[in-house]
Each structure stands twice: as C-alpha cells, then as structure tokens.
Design a protein around this motif. Structure first.
Motif, short mmCIF file in Angstrom:
data_model
loop_
_atom_site.label_atom_id
_atom_site.label_comp_id
_atom_site.label_asym_id
_atom_site.label_seq_id
_atom_site.Cartn_x
_atom_site.Cartn_y
_atom_site.Cartn_z
N ARG B 2 -10.43 -15.54 -3.31
CA ARG B 2 -9.93 -14.18 -3.13
C ARG B 2 -9.37 -13.63 -4.44
O ARG B 2 -8.89 -14.38 -5.29
N VAL B 4 -7.53 -9.88 -6.37
CA VAL B 4 -6.81 -8.64 -6.16
C VAL B 4 -7.42 -7.57 -7.08
O VAL B 4 -7.57 -7.79 -8.27
N GLN B 78 -8.41 -9.52 -10.50
CA GLN B 78 -7.82 -10.77 -10.97
C GLN B 78 -7.75 -11.78 -9.83
O GLN B 78 -7.50 -11.40 -8.68
N HIS B 79 -7.95 -13.02 -10.16
CA HIS B 79 -7.79 -14.12 -9.19
C HIS B 79 -6.41 -14.01 -8.54
O HIS B 79 -5.41 -13.82 -9.24
N GLU B 80 -6.34 -14.16 -7.23
CA GLU B 80 -5.05 -13.97 -6.55
C GLU B 80 -4.00 -15.00 -6.98
O GLU B 80 -2.80 -14.75 -6.86
N ASP B 81 -4.46 -16.16 -7.48
CA ASP B 81 -3.50 -17.21 -7.84
C ASP B 81 -2.51 -16.78 -8.91
O ASP B 81 -1.39 -17.29 -8.97
N ILE B 82 -2.91 -15.86 -9.79
CA ILE B 82 -1.97 -15.45 -10.84
C ILE B 82 -0.74 -14.77 -10.23
O ILE B 82 0.38 -14.97 -10.69
N PHE B 83 -0.97 -14.02 -9.15
CA PHE B 83 0.17 -13.34 -8.52
C PHE B 83 1.00 -14.32 -7.68
O PHE B 83 2.22 -14.24 -7.65
N ASN B 84 0.29 -15.24 -7.01
CA ASN B 84 1.02 -16.27 -6.26
C ASN B 84 1.89 -17.08 -7.20
O ASN B 84 3.04 -17.40 -6.91
#
Lengths: 451, 89
Positions: B2, B4, B78-84
């Motif tokens: 996923r 964003v 952007q890959h969602e992991d950066i926000f997580n």
C-alpha cells in the motif's frame, strides 16, 4: 495508523524543510584483501569494493523513489588502510589509488578509511604510512583520511599530534590551487568511533562485520521549523519539541537503514543521530541556536543552547532506533553551515568559542579555514586541545582544519558543493612549539581506570 | 503493497478526476480518499493498493511528479511504511 495531518507534515518536511537521509554508508572489511605485496593487495581491494558496493547507488535511488525521502550521499568506508599495508607502508598510495578508482567506478563522491589508529603509540609502519597522507590526498579526488591520536583509555599520543600538524599543512600546500582542499579530506580524532557513516572521518573498524550499512540522518531545517511554531516556549518545552522532531527524523532513518541493509546483503549497523548542516539556506544548525534565542551564533549563550540541542536530539533519536552509534549529535562545521558562515563573516564566531562548543556537541573543530602561514606546531596544539577535551570528557572530538595556502584573515576559501565556503578565521599568534616538540604522551586520565 | 498519494496545491476544477484517472490507468486501486480545502489550498490524501499496479512505486512516483507539473499541483506517491515509521511508536 497515521492521520492526514501526519502525511502532510512529512511532505512539508521534505518539500520545505530539507528533511533527508544524509548518507547511506557501506562499511567494508578489507582484511581479506591483504597479500604479500601492495600491487596484488590493491587489485583485491578494488575488486572487493566494486563487488560488495556495486548496488549502493541504485539501491539508494530506489529507496528514495519508493519512500519519497531524498538520500543525499552514498558512501563507502573501509578498514583503516594502514593495517593493510603493515608489510609495505611506503606503497600504501597504490591502495589509495585503487580505492579512489573504485569510488569513481561506483559513482560515489567520497570513500573513507585511508586511516591510522595511533592513539597510544605510533608503530614504525604507521609512521611511514602517515607520511604518505598529504600526497595521497593531493593525488586522489574521493578518498578521505583520518588518524586517531588519542582516547580516554590511552591518553594522547603527542608524537602523532606533532606529525599531524605537519601533515595538515602539507596536505593544504599540495592542493594550494584548490584553496587547500586536501586538508578538508583529513580528520584528526580522539576517541574515534568504528561505525561513523559521515565523511571525512568514516572508517570501518576491525570490530565490525564484513559488510555493514550505517545510516546518517539529518534535518536541522525540520528542527528549526518545529521551534518556530513555539516562539514563546520555555527551554523545557523547546527541548521536548526537539526530542519529538528528532524521533520522527530518526524513525525515517531507521526504516531506510534496515531496508538498505536487506537489499545490499549487509548487516544493519547503526543509525547516526546527527544534525548535519549543508550550506543551503534552511539547513543550518547555527540557525537553530539562533531560533533558541542567541541573536548570533558565537555569542554568549551559544554553548548552553548547543548543549540543550545536542542532548535533546540524542534523547529523541535513541528511542527511535534499535541501534544507535556513529557520532550522534549536532555538527558545527563552519564552511558547511550558512549560519556559521554568516557569523564568521561578522566576526562573531571565533576559534576559542568553537572550541568551547565542541565540549558539548558531537565532534569538534570542523571545516575551519585558518591563515596559511599558521605554524604546524600551532595546528598540532589545536589538535592537542581538542583531543584533551575528548579524552577528559569521554567523547569523540576531531579537528578538520584548513591552513589555506597564501590566504590570511579577511580572505575566503571556497570548495564548492557540500564542503561550502568560509572566511579565514584568526588564530592566536603565540608560540606553542615547546609543548608540541616535547613529544611523549599525555597520560590517560584517572577516570579511565575503571576495571 | 500500500502507498499514500498526496495531492496539494491551489484548488482547481477536475483535480480528483485527473489523478484518479491516472491511477486507474496504472491499475492502482484507491482504498480510501479524503480531501480538505483550506481557503484556496487543496489537499487530497489517498490510500492506494499497488498489488496489481502496472509499474513499480519508484516509477509511479516519477510520473506523479510529471502529472503534478501538468496540472499545477504537487503530487507524491510514497510507501505507507514511511508514515507508519515516522508517526507511530
């Protein structure tokens, strides 16, 4: 799960506040490359670096594209080269050439590790190796060098300090057509760390694994913007804000570091929690100190503000990363920080104040241009002062100082790019040669005897 | 995987249509979408699924920047992991 506000905050940090991963540095052990002569060793070194780090530039570019965070520098650090050349120290420049060529092949700007560890005493092969440093820095483009001259456990090797004073002068002189840039690629350390990802002082320690990825985060602009939002906060609140910001920045670094290590078949080493400035506007550590309330960096209160900043960055960062290391703290290079350059031009920041600041932050006298006719014993005495601060306070200190050939106070040096520009700062004209020429060691301090 | 998608800039007509049209073309599935307008400032955030996407995220990111230039907006994927990673403990 993140909120819309969080998403927009990250975008804002990247777009407007220079949030980036400052460096992905691959540490490589070269001990397996040692052969019985320099030529064969150099060939092995070139092959190993080009093979192991082959994908570093592409991997960084992929990660940057996927996560939307710029990754500014891709670098390699290697085993201190003096150890590879113990049997043929005079031929060490052959290894230097191989490393410089490898860096060019990989497409990276700097490779660190033309280094010697002489913190207790100088072995004969190290003395000869160190003599090759100025010529190597003049004849290579991408290779960086460092020498560890002291530690809290061993005291300070004053013979090496004296020799380094001469090496800095010669490295600058041999590159006089480029404002003495040779000296900008050389660092004198006390308490050097083995996992530092930042240049020019990066090398890959012998206590490390074969292939390691270390990541340096940055983001002085993000910290400054966060503080601008609370102009009337007291210092306790300001420290909390810095911690929270450092946490977020470091989490981004941790994510990139783990993913980079996986893709490069390397061990994840450490995240270095540093605030590293660049000459770009909005990317200055000095401006954070000014936002905290010192009207011009270098004025009274600067050391206190820096102490608060440095500590808060560490506290926020430590919780965000599973492995923290390197230098971890705020850097205060003069030529690489627009706020420092401005203060130096106004005459508000002096060498003495910079020395005081190094007592409370990461590293030391960094990227400072001094008059080209400064005696080598005076440079050695500056190194000794910094080493003493590091030794007594159990911290890493360093000197990267450029005696700019043919220049004096009022002139400016300009290296371009990340190394920036700086006005030449005055040094004390008093003679320190007797102290340096005594040689010997400054003994380890009493608090180093902990066993 | 996923990711964003963020679209920000000055409010204008047809922004959502253009961006969602681009994503549909690349077989990117929109799972969640939210939009706010503050004065003239437009911000749209989409959570998207890339499992059937025709291109990798890095490639899509470049094309988003291009599309953004065309329609006068900032567009990121952007890959969602950066926000997580940055915003949750």
């Amino acid at each position: 799960m993140f909120t819309n506000f969080d998403v927009l905050e990250t975008i804002q940090m990247v777009e407007k506040e220079h949030l980036d991963i400052r460096t992905i540095t691959m540490g490589l052990s070269l001990l397996s490359c040692i052969r019985d002569n320099a030529k064969d060793t150099a060939q092995k070194v070139y092959d190993l670096v080009c093979t192991k780090a082959e994908k570093i530039v592409k991997t960084a570019s992929d990660l940057s594209g996927e996560y939307g965070i710029p990754i500014v520098n891709k670098r390699v650090s290697v085993t201190p080269v003096s150890l590879l050349c113990a049997a043929f120290p005079k031929d060490a420049p052959l290894i230097a050439k191989a490393l410089d060529d490898a860096a060019e092949t990989l497409g990276i700007d700097f490779l660190g590790g033309y280094s010697a560890l002489v913190h207790k005493s100088t072995a004969s092969y190290e003395r000869e190796f160190m003599q090759t440093i100025p010529e190597v820095l003049a004849s290579t483009k991408r290779l960086c060098s460092s020498v560890n001259v002291g530690s809290t456990r061993t005291g300070i090797n004053m013979e090496a300090v004296g020799q380094l004073g001469k090496i800095f002068k010669e490295a600058a002189f041999l590159t006089k057509d480029a404002d003495g840039i040779g000296a900008a690629k050389l660092v004198a350390f006390c308490n050097a760390v083995e996992d530092n990802p930042f240049m020019a002082g990066a090398f890959h320690g012998v206590g490390e694994a074969d292939v390691v990825v270390n990541v340096g985060v940055s983001g002085p602009g993000v910290v400054k913007k966060a503080l601008e939002k609370i102009p009337d906060a007291n210092l306790t609140e300001a420290a909390e804000m810095i911690k929270r910001t450092a946490f977020k920045i470091t989490r981004a670094g941790q994510l990139i570091a783990k993913e980079a290590a996986k893709r490069l078949n390397a061990q994840f080493g450490i995240v270095d929690l540093s605030l590293a400035p660049t000459p770009a506007v909005g990317d200055s550590v000095a401006h954070i100190l000014e936002e905290l309330g010192v009207s011009t960096v270098g004025g009274h209160g600067t050391t206190a503000a820096l102490a608060l900043l440095n500590d808060a960055v560490k506290k926020g960062g430590v919780m965000a990363s599973s492995r923290v290391g390197g230098l971890s703290g705020a850097f205060i290079p003069v030529s690489e920080d627009i706020g420092m350059i401005q203060a130096a031009e106004k005459g508000e920041i002096t060498l003495d104040k910079l020395e005081a600041m190094t007592c409370v932050c990461s590293v030391g006298l960094d990227m400072i241009a001094i008059p080209g006719d400064t005696p080598d014993t005076t440079i050695a005495a500056m190194i000794a002062d910094e080493a003493a601060i590091g030794m007594i306070n159990n911290k890493t200190t360093a000197v990267r100082i450029i005696p700019a050939p043919g220049k004096t106070v009022g002139d400016e040096v300009s290296f371009g790019g990340l190394l920036g520009r700086a006005p030449v700062l005055p040094v004390h004209g008093t003679d320190s040669s007797r102290l340096i020429l005594r040689g010997g060691n400054i003994p380890a301090p009493i608090h180093s005897f902990k066993n | 995987m996923r990711a964003v998608v963020t679209v920000t800039g000055k409010d204008n007509k047809g922004i959502i249509a253009k961006v969602s049209g681009f994503l549909a073309e690349k077989k990117v599935n929109i799972e969640d979408i939210s939009q706010t307008i503050l004065q003239d400032f437009f911000a749209m955030i989409m959570l998207v699924d890339l499992s059937e996407a025709t291109e990798g995220i890095a490639e899509l990111a470049k094309e988003c920047v291009e599309l953004g230039k065309e329609i006068g907006m900032s567009i990121y994927i952007q890959h969602e992991d950066i926000f997580n990673a940055m915003h949750s403990i």
